[in-house]
Design a protein around this motif. Structure first.
Motif, mmCIF file in Angstrom:
data_model
loop_
_atom_site.group_PDB
_atom_site.id
_atom_site.type_symbol
_atom_site.label_atom_id
_atom_site.label_comp_id
_atom_site.label_asym_id
_atom_site.label_seq_id
_atom_site.Cartn_x
_atom_site.Cartn_y
_atom_site.Cartn_z
ATOM 1 N N PRO A 20 0.920 -1.268 -0.060
ATOM 2 C CA PRO A 20 -0.008 0.079 0.076
ATOM 3 C C PRO A 20 0.802 1.137 0.169
ATOM 4 O O PRO A 20 1.557 1.598 0.842
ATOM 5 N N ILE A 21 0.691 2.136 -1.035
ATOM 6 C CA ILE A 21 1.451 3.434 -1.231
ATOM 7 C C ILE A 21 0.410 4.489 -1.228
ATOM 8 O O ILE A 21 -0.800 4.289 -1.658
ATOM 9 N N MET A 22 0.695 5.481 -0.714
ATOM 10 C CA MET A 22 -0.347 6.734 -0.899
ATOM 11 C C MET A 22 -0.740 7.077 -2.236
ATOM 12 O O MET A 22 0.190 6.953 -3.494
ATOM 13 N N GLN A 23 -2.011 7.310 -2.593
ATOM 14 C CA GLN A 23 -2.605 7.552 -4.025
ATOM 15 C C GLN A 23 -2.146 8.808 -4.183
ATOM 16 O O GLN A 23 -1.785 9.826 -3.531
ATOM 17 N N ASP A 24 -2.002 9.040 -5.820
ATOM 18 C CA ASP A 24 -1.347 10.458 -6.381
ATOM 19 C C ASP A 24 -2.197 11.624 -5.862
ATOM 20 O O ASP A 24 -1.433 12.615 -5.441
ATOM 21 N N ALA A 25 -3.444 11.571 -5.797
ATOM 22 C CA ALA A 25 -4.306 12.791 -5.282
ATOM 23 C C ALA A 25 -3.693 13.176 -3.939
ATOM 24 O O ALA A 25 -3.856 14.342 -3.689
ATOM 25 N N ILE A 136 -1.489 17.013 12.559
ATOM 26 C CA ILE A 136 -1.357 15.504 12.174
ATOM 27 C C ILE A 136 -2.376 15.138 11.153
ATOM 28 O O ILE A 136 -3.649 15.472 11.060
ATOM 29 N N ILE A 137 -1.766 14.601 10.100
ATOM 30 C CA ILE A 137 -2.332 14.014 8.933
ATOM 31 C C ILE A 137 -2.561 12.538 8.974
ATOM 32 O O ILE A 137 -1.522 11.903 9.219
ATOM 33 N N THR A 138 -3.642 11.972 8.684
ATOM 34 C CA THR A 138 -3.800 10.440 8.589
ATOM 35 C C THR A 138 -4.476 10.186 7.258
ATOM 36 O O THR A 138 -5.454 10.857 6.634
ATOM 37 N N ASP A 139 -3.906 9.344 6.679
ATOM 38 C CA ASP A 139 -4.318 8.688 5.262
ATOM 39 C C ASP A 139 -5.058 7.430 5.491
ATOM 40 O O ASP A 139 -5.248 7.056 6.637
ATOM 41 N N ASN A 140 -5.828 7.103 4.305
ATOM 42 C CA ASN A 140 -6.742 5.777 4.357
ATOM 43 C C ASN A 140 -8.162 6.227 5.104
ATOM 44 O O ASN A 140 -8.617 5.078 5.777
ATOM 45 N N GLN A 148 -18.000 4.441 4.208
ATOM 46 C CA GLN A 148 -19.186 5.037 3.693
ATOM 47 C C GLN A 148 -20.083 3.869 3.744
ATOM 48 O O GLN A 148 -21.446 4.025 3.493
ATOM 49 N N GLU A 149 -19.758 2.592 3.284
ATOM 50 C CA GLU A 149 -20.493 1.402 3.242
ATOM 51 C C GLU A 149 -21.174 0.962 4.416
ATOM 52 O O GLU A 149 -20.953 1.270 5.652
ATOM 53 N N ASN A 150 -22.362 0.130 4.264
ATOM 54 C CA ASN A 150 -23.197 -0.474 5.438
ATOM 55 C C ASN A 150 -22.125 -1.481 5.756
ATOM 56 O O ASN A 150 -21.917 -2.492 5.184
ATOM 57 N N GLU A 151 -22.037 -1.763 6.942
ATOM 58 C CA GLU A 151 -21.227 -2.488 7.559
ATOM 59 C C GLU A 151 -21.426 -4.098 7.228
ATOM 60 O O GLU A 151 -20.816 -5.152 6.935
ATOM 61 N N TYR A 184 -10.977 15.311 4.180
ATOM 62 C CA TYR A 184 -10.794 15.663 2.813
ATOM 63 C C TYR A 184 -11.142 14.257 2.158
ATOM 64 O O TYR A 184 -10.350 13.363 2.450
ATOM 65 N N HIS A 185 -12.097 14.157 1.046
ATOM 66 C CA HIS A 185 -12.381 12.956 0.440
ATOM 67 C C HIS A 185 -11.322 13.011 -0.987
ATOM 68 O O HIS A 185 -11.751 13.193 -2.201
ATOM 69 N N ILE A 186 -10.224 13.094 -0.466
ATOM 70 C CA ILE A 186 -8.993 13.099 -1.435
ATOM 71 C C ILE A 186 -8.304 11.897 -1.545
ATOM 72 O O ILE A 186 -7.864 11.488 -0.510
ATOM 73 N N GLY A 187 -7.697 11.348 -2.764
ATOM 74 C CA GLY A 187 -7.058 10.135 -2.725
ATOM 75 C C GLY A 187 -7.933 8.944 -2.103
ATOM 76 O O GLY A 187 -9.034 8.645 -2.242
ATOM 77 N N ASP A 188 -7.463 8.358 -0.906
ATOM 78 C CA ASP A 188 -8.171 7.422 -0.305
ATOM 79 C C ASP A 188 -8.605 8.010 1.134
ATOM 80 O O ASP A 188 -9.106 7.231 1.950
#
Length: 198
Positions: A20-25, A136-140, A148-151, A184-188
């Motif tokens: 897993p690596i960070m998405q471009d956006a 503090i920035i958190t990815d994913n 956003q899905e129903n579990e 932010y809904h950016i990348g993942d």
């Protein structure tokens, strides 16, 4: 091979092996954040093969990064990659579980990109290492849209548990008495948490 080709090769190789690596956006957002906020020091939790540390260092010539990785194989690969880009003087790699290390230094940015189920523990531990105006920035944070899905629609029990923990982390950030967080809904999916002004 120029530096952009080297980066593309590193990225292609990581993706081909399911690392897993960070998405471009998301990466663009992160490097832009470093520039806009004049970040000079980063503590990264979760090195993987060193891709994000390399991208941050290349985007900001005065930046120093300390990055922590607990997987020995990935740590060794990251060491090799940091050398490949000639960044050993600015990127310090630590091979250890982040929850077991003691860090004294203060940083302008703490970047959380490790075991998602441990985000609350990482946040609590490393928020103490922030400079007064730090973030503090958190990815994913969206985790491939599954947050956003129903579990009930998620078949894997482990994945359901992980998504539950991510949702708990989101609530934790929203309700935090000392930090204000923007999502932010950016990348993942990315969150940026800053200390509230007294």
């Amino acid at each position: 091979m120029n530096v952009y080709e080297e980066i593309s090769e590193l990225k292609r190789d990581a993706l081909a092996r399911g690392i897993p690596i960070m998405q471009d956006a998301g990466m663009d957002f992160l490097t832009s954040f470093l520039d806009t906020n004049q970040v000079s020091s980063v503590l990264e939790i979760g090195t993987a093969v060193g891709y994000s540390a390399i991208m941050m260092a290349l985007s900001s010539p005065n930046l120093t990064i300390t990055s922590v990785e607990r997987d020995h194989e990935r740590y060794l690969e990251a060491v090799k990659n940091i050398k490949r880009f000639g960044l050993e003087n600015r990127v310090t790699l630590i091979f250890q579980d982040a929850l077991d290390i003691f860090v004294e230094e203060k940083y302008d940015l703490v970047f959380l990109d490790a075991a998602k189920g441990q985000n609350i523990r990482f946040f609590e531990k490393f928020s103490k290492n922030l400079n007064p105006n730090g973030a503090i920035i958190t990815d994913n944070m969206d985790f491939h849209g599954l947050v956003q899905e129903n579990e009930e629609n998620i078949e894997s029990k482990n994945l359901r548990s992980l998504i539950r923990k991510l949702k708990m982390y989101i609530s934790y950030l929203e309700d935090h008495p000392n930090f204000s967080t923007t999502f932010y809904h950016i990348g993942d999916g990315i969150s940026v948490s800053r200390k509230k002004l007294d």
